[in-house]
Scaffold this active site. Structure first.
Site, mmCIF file in Angstrom:
data_model
loop_
_atom_site.group_PDB
_atom_site.id
_atom_site.type_symbol
_atom_site.label_atom_id
_atom_site.label_comp_id
_atom_site.label_asym_id
_atom_site.label_seq_id
_atom_site.Cartn_x
_atom_site.Cartn_y
_atom_site.Cartn_z
ATOM 1 N N GLU A 1 -64.924 -92.551 27.285
ATOM 2 C CA GLU A 1 -65.418 -93.553 26.351
ATOM 3 C C GLU A 1 -66.941 -93.598 26.229
ATOM 4 O O GLU A 1 -67.471 -93.972 25.192
ATOM 5 C CB GLU A 1 -64.898 -94.942 26.752
ATOM 6 C CG GLU A 1 -63.399 -95.102 26.636
ATOM 7 C CD GLU A 1 -62.906 -94.990 25.197
ATOM 8 O OE1 GLU A 1 -63.626 -95.452 24.277
ATOM 9 O OE2 GLU A 1 -61.817 -94.428 24.994
ATOM 10 N N SER B 1 -14.719 -136.016 35.392
ATOM 11 C CA SER B 1 -14.305 -136.366 36.756
ATOM 12 C C SER B 1 -15.361 -136.100 37.822
ATOM 13 O O SER B 1 -15.112 -136.341 39.006
ATOM 14 C CB SER B 1 -13.030 -135.592 37.116
ATOM 15 O OG SER B 1 -11.971 -135.968 36.266
#
Length: 778
Positions: free
Chosen positions: A197, A472
């Site tokens: 780069e 229940s």
């Protein structure tokens, strides 16, 4: 007619030099104008530079990024006696980026030979201190760890692995990064980055004329743009301060800011910022910034563990993370990576042989599923809910907090798999939905949360938001209320499973029916619970008093204010699975109420502890009545509505639990526990239409599937000092002997045992004297 100019005497006027100059025109003072324009331009540029300088210093010296909070699972801890299968351990190691190797020499690697592992763990800074890297041999026997041995051959008490990242709490930008120092970069990262780069990085002052000229030549030769001339400093300015628009104004602004950045800050600080800022990929809305996070995202490894080939791939992607995405375009990525390796070899940064060897390696990228940070959105919802009581949203999305949770990654994945696979079997049309909550029976740690049949779906979280009638599941509170009155009720006390008509408190009557539409008359209390008889529950609940039952539910952990209506006894209130889990947590722990804990600790970005979420324990029930209730819930599983669970789980493992079914079969529930885990499951439709499933035929299957795939312990006695077990004839509520037909052994609070024998005594046993004596010793 135009008249000539004349004097007063009529003679023609004499022309002067000034009139002559006026006629010819004054020469324009260009030098002066140009000087003034130039000076103005310089002043403006200087002023603009001062303005840009203020921006550069303010942003660069201040807080550079909003760092999302990172959320971690609980670490996998290995010790002698730990229940975990070798397969689960190996899967978890791979999920955390541990590399399988033949020779274990460095952290982040492991080897397996049958039932023995060699693990070189990574060091990690936990809220309670730093855990160093360890080289450990781990021996298994079946699904249990039996030995840990260190490099020196001595036994180790514990190996704690680094925790698995499971998500984050992101800012609106959804930018994410894992900050690193240059010292944490692998050996070849910075040399490779500069070679590709910005090879003149340490020689320029932000702009590189050499690089610009080199790029121009390359572009002219190629007949198009193939190479850029931007320095790393310029790239950082563009990414950190500016936008991606391509205009001369933006380019000029970039150049000035690059010069200013180099003027104020050193090369190492600029480079370190670049390493953390550079964009390297996308995961949904989440933007992957910086090499630290990119290493986790692509390889599931810390950056410092990367080899040359993986390092080269990350550097290769800087040019275009989307174009060179190794998951979507592996051929492009491979070609670009190998180009980077060639450059490194040409510039003598790495030996040619090492570069050639690395070129032969695969890309080494793991699947997205392996590194996904949104696999557990339902659990993250619970984390956020608890955090927002103590932290502002801004702190959670920008301060880099580290949140350590109680999520067990192995338990979580098994819970998810159980919900998904069972619903696929039950529902081919994919309309059924499900939810599941799992916690530790001993501590209340929240181990797993599933809020959708598609576990990765981040939306409506049914585990905490779907409030549905529970059926229940509330019946244990009725019988616990009764059993707290040992002078009146025991497990064998007859209760009335007979028709009942009760004022509903709203001007009407409530007449519950049993599921079979049949009444059973007088039945032992434990059997009424095991078979889930509605009429027995309603009669017993009214006998002990509705206010008393509501108080019991509150003590069990139900925080919502329940209406004083008889229908509450059969589960008319709507609750979310996590609320039900609180109730059964109290039962599983032996009567100790402990709120579910999703979070263990929070530390700041530097590892400094901010909050510890300690276990909160309060004894809500005496051990005696709780022992009796747990016995009855165990009989639900052995002989009652939960008995089909032993199609999944070994019959020798004692479990406790309760099914729940609502009117018109709209909701299917199961809540239960083993010796170490509590789990609640729910199945239903989002539009509340019937599922055609009972608790047994629906939710219990998810529960059983889950329990069959995780190592579980049996439920054991609480060892209450005021409880003794005797043999009884339950149908007659009288004493008996082990050799008598129908006799069972049940616990009683001392003093409440039946006194009389019922139907079978030693002197009337049929058979020989030998059979009688044999029976006495059985």
């Amino acid at each position: 007619m135009v008249k000539k100019s004349t004097t007063k005497k009529g003679r023609p006027a004499k022309k002067t030099k000034s009139s002559s100059r006026q006629k010819q025109g004054n020469p324009v003072p260009w030098k002066s104008i140009l000087f003034k324009l130039g000076l103005t331009l310089v002043v403006l540029v200087c002023a603009y530079a001062v303005y840009l300088d203020a921006i550069v210093t303010r942003q660069f010296e201040g807080k550079k990024w909003a760092i999302p909070a990172k959320v971690f699972a609980r670490p996998v801890e290995l010790y002698s006696g730990k229940l975990i299968t070798p397969g689960d351990l190996q899967s978890q190691l791979r999920r955390q980026g541990y590399q399988a190797v033949r020779d274990v020499r460095r952290p982040g690697t492991f080897a397996r030979n049958g039932s023995q592992f060699v693990i070189y763990s990574r060091g990690f800074h936990f809220p309670d201190g730093t855990e160093p890297s360890r080289y450990v041999k781990v021996d298994f026997q079946g699904s249990k760890v039996i030995r840990l041995v260190g490099r020196d051959g001595k036994n180790l008490p514990l190996l704690r692995l680094d925790p698995q990242p499971i998500g984050g709490i992101y800012p609106a930008s959804y930018e994410d990064r894992l900050l690193i120092r240059t010292a944490q970069a692998p050996r070849y990262l910075i040399p490779a980055l500069l070679a590709i780069e910005d090879r003149d990085y340490y020689d320029h002052v932000g702009l590189s004329p050499t690089a610009i000229a080199r790029a121009m030549v390359a572009n002219l030769k190629a007949g198009g743009v193939v190479q850029g001339g931007s320095t790393i400093t310029q790239q950082l300015v563009k990414n950190f301060f500016l936008t991606n628009e391509r205009t001369l104004v933006r380019k000029g602004k970039e150049a000035i800011m690059a010069l200013l950045l180099e003027l104020h800050y050193g090369k190492e600080e600029i480079l370190e910022t670049y390493l953390n800022e550079v964009y390297l990929g996308q995961h949904g809305r989440r933007a992957i910034h910086g090499f630290g996070l990119a290493s986790q995202f692509y390889f599931a490894q810390p950056l410092k563990e990367l080899d040359l080939a993986r390092t080269a791939l990350l550097v290769a992607m800087v040019k275009g993370p989307s174009y060179y995405d190794p998951r979507r375009y592996p051929e492009r990525a491979l070609e670009r990576r190998n180009l980077v390796l060639d450059v490194l070899a040409e510039r003598s940064i790495v030996p040619v042989a090492e570069a050639e060897r690395s070129k032969k390696l695969s890309l080494g990228v793991v699947s997205r599923e392996l590194v996904s940070t949104n696999d557990f959105p339902a659990y993250i919802d619970m984390v956020k809910e608890q955090l927002r009581k103590d932290y502002d949203e801004k702190d959670l999305t920008s301060e880099g907090l580290r949140i350590f949770t109680n999520l067990d990654p192995v338990i979580q994945r098994e819970a998810q798999n159980s919900v998904t696979s069972t619903l696929k079997t039950l529902d081919k049309d994919k309309q059924l939905q499900g939810a599941m909550v799992v916690s530790s029976a001993q501590t209340g740690d929240l181990l797993a949360v599933v809020g959708d049949r598609n576990p990765g779906y981040a939306g409506f979280n049914r585990a905490i938001e779907a409030r549905r009638p529970v059926g229940s599941l509330l019946k244990p509170a009725i019988y616990l209320t009764a059993l707290e009155r040992p002078g009146q009720y025991t497990l064998t006390t007859p209760v009335h499973d007979t028709p009942v008509k009760i004022s509903d408190g709203r001007g009407g009557y409530w007449e519950p029916q049993n599921y079979s539409r049949k009444s059973h008359g007088q039945v032992p209390l434990f059997l009424a619970l095991a078979k889930s008889y509605n009429q027995a529950a309603a009669n017993t609940g009214m006998a002990v008093g509705l206010p008393s039952v509501l108080n019991t539910l509150k003590r069990l952990g139900i925080e919502q204010a329940l209406p004083p209506y008889p229908s509450v006894l059969l589960g008319s209130p709507s609750m979310a699975p996590v609320e039900v889990a609180n109730m059964y947590q109290t039962i599983a722990s032996g009567g100790f109420r402990m709120p579910l804990r999703a979070i263990d600790a929070v530390v700041d970005s530097q590892g400094k502890p901010l909050s510890r979420y300690s276990i909160s324990v309060e004894q809500a029930f005496a051990p005696g009545p709780m022992e009796l209730l747990r016995t009855a819930l165990g009989m639900v599983m052995k002989d009652g509505t939960g008995r089909s669970v032993y199609q999944y789980v070994e019959p020798g493992i004692a479990l406790g639990g309760k099914t729940g079914t609502t009117n018109d079969l709209r909701d299917s529930w199961f809540a239960g526990y083993s010796g170490d885990l509590v789990a609640v499951t729910w199945i239903g439709h989002d539009d509340n239409s019937p599922t055609k499933l009972t608790g047994s035929s629906g939710a219990l299957k998810i529960w059983g599937n889950f329990m069959s795939n995780v190592p579980v312990q049996s439920v054991t006695s609480l060892g209450a000092g005021n409880v003794s077990s005797i043999w009884v004839n339950p149908s007659a509520n009288g004493r008996s002997h082990p050799y008598c037909e129908g006799a069972i052994q049940l616990p009683y609070i001392k003093g409440s045992e039946p006194k009389a024998y019922a139907g079978c005594k030693a002197d009337v046993v049929k058979g020989s004297l030998f059979d009688k004596i044999k029976g006495w010793f059985e």
